[in-house]
Design an enzyme around this catalytic site. Sequence first.
Site, short mmCIF file in Angstrom:
data_model
loop_
_atom_site.label_atom_id
_atom_site.label_comp_id
_atom_site.label_asym_id
_atom_site.label_seq_id
_atom_site.Cartn_x
_atom_site.Cartn_y
_atom_site.Cartn_z
N HIS A 136 72.92 80.86 32.54
CA HIS A 136 73.58 82.22 32.65
C HIS A 136 72.71 83.13 32.77
O HIS A 136 71.51 83.25 32.52
CB HIS A 136 74.63 82.31 31.47
N ASP A 164 71.75 86.96 30.79
CA ASP A 164 72.34 87.56 29.52
C ASP A 164 72.91 89.06 29.97
O ASP A 164 73.97 89.38 29.27
CB ASP A 164 71.27 88.08 28.36
N ARG A 166 69.61 71.30 15.90
CA ARG A 166 68.59 72.36 16.44
C ARG A 166 69.13 73.88 15.86
O ARG A 166 70.34 74.03 15.90
CB ARG A 166 68.61 72.59 17.91
#
EC number: 1.14.11.-
Length: 315
Positions: free
Chosen positions: A226, A228, A294
């Site tokens: 994607h 931003d 994570r």
Amino acid sequence: MAPQRRGPPRVPEGSSAAERRRANSTKKDRLPQEAQRSWLRTVVFGVGLALITFLFWSSLGMDDDVAEVLAHHGEVLEGRFIEVPCSEDYDGHRRFEGCTPRKCGRGVTDMVITREEAEQIRRIAEKGLSLGGSDGGASILDLHSGALSVGKHFVNLYRYFGDKVQNIFSEEDFQLYRDVRQKVQLTIAEAFGISSSLLYLTKPTFFSRINSTEAQTAHDEYWHAHVDKVTYGSFDYTSLLYLSDYLEDFGGGRFVFMEEGSNKTVEPRAGRVSFFTSGSENLHRVEKVLWGTRYALTIAFTCNPDHGIKDPVLT
């Protein structure tokens, strides 16, 4: 006339030897066929083993065409910056002289905060996410808006838990969060040659916790490529502060800048800051986390004061 008695039929001389020769000849013909079948079985087994090996490495994220590691998790970087041509994404938004990107690129540094500070920041995320967590493995905690993943939905942390929040966080937690955010802002301003006073924190700015649990909703599918600036119109500069270590705390989960034939990847390291201009020049994705957990903090900035948000305050 009396019938003549006949003896047993005469067998031509040497017929037994001929039959043995035919049998031996048949056996010799059969041997190459068996050898051929054995060879074919070996080939099939080898191909199957190669396929299994390929699928295994694919499952470890080795098939994403990453051509270059921009930042290894084992190295300590004072600063690494790559300038790239700006996209046209910014032309569709109001421009702010001295702030809207004219110099575009991506950078990585391990000098913004210490690993000890990263551990303290991570504890803030752990405390907040202990109140909820996504069923799909990608959990969000936004101290600004109060958004918190709970099951398959989001709740407002401050309204949903009320006074309990005071027992989870401390004012020191929020002050550390504000200090770190300010350091990241100064780092971005210096790298792109702009005044930090022209940058405004914007939403969404949030902690993320990702593990290998199967996605349950679209919000859990963090791995899609994607842009931003396209996804969030307010973004002009994006940063990620990593709070855990690649290959120590988790596997997979690398950050990948998508480029045709030459993707660049950043391997997370606790305390490492990765930052970049938010347009299509920095199309990116995160690899699926394969094991472990994570943690990261996404901090975004805008040049438009109308899209700015305030630092969170523990009330």
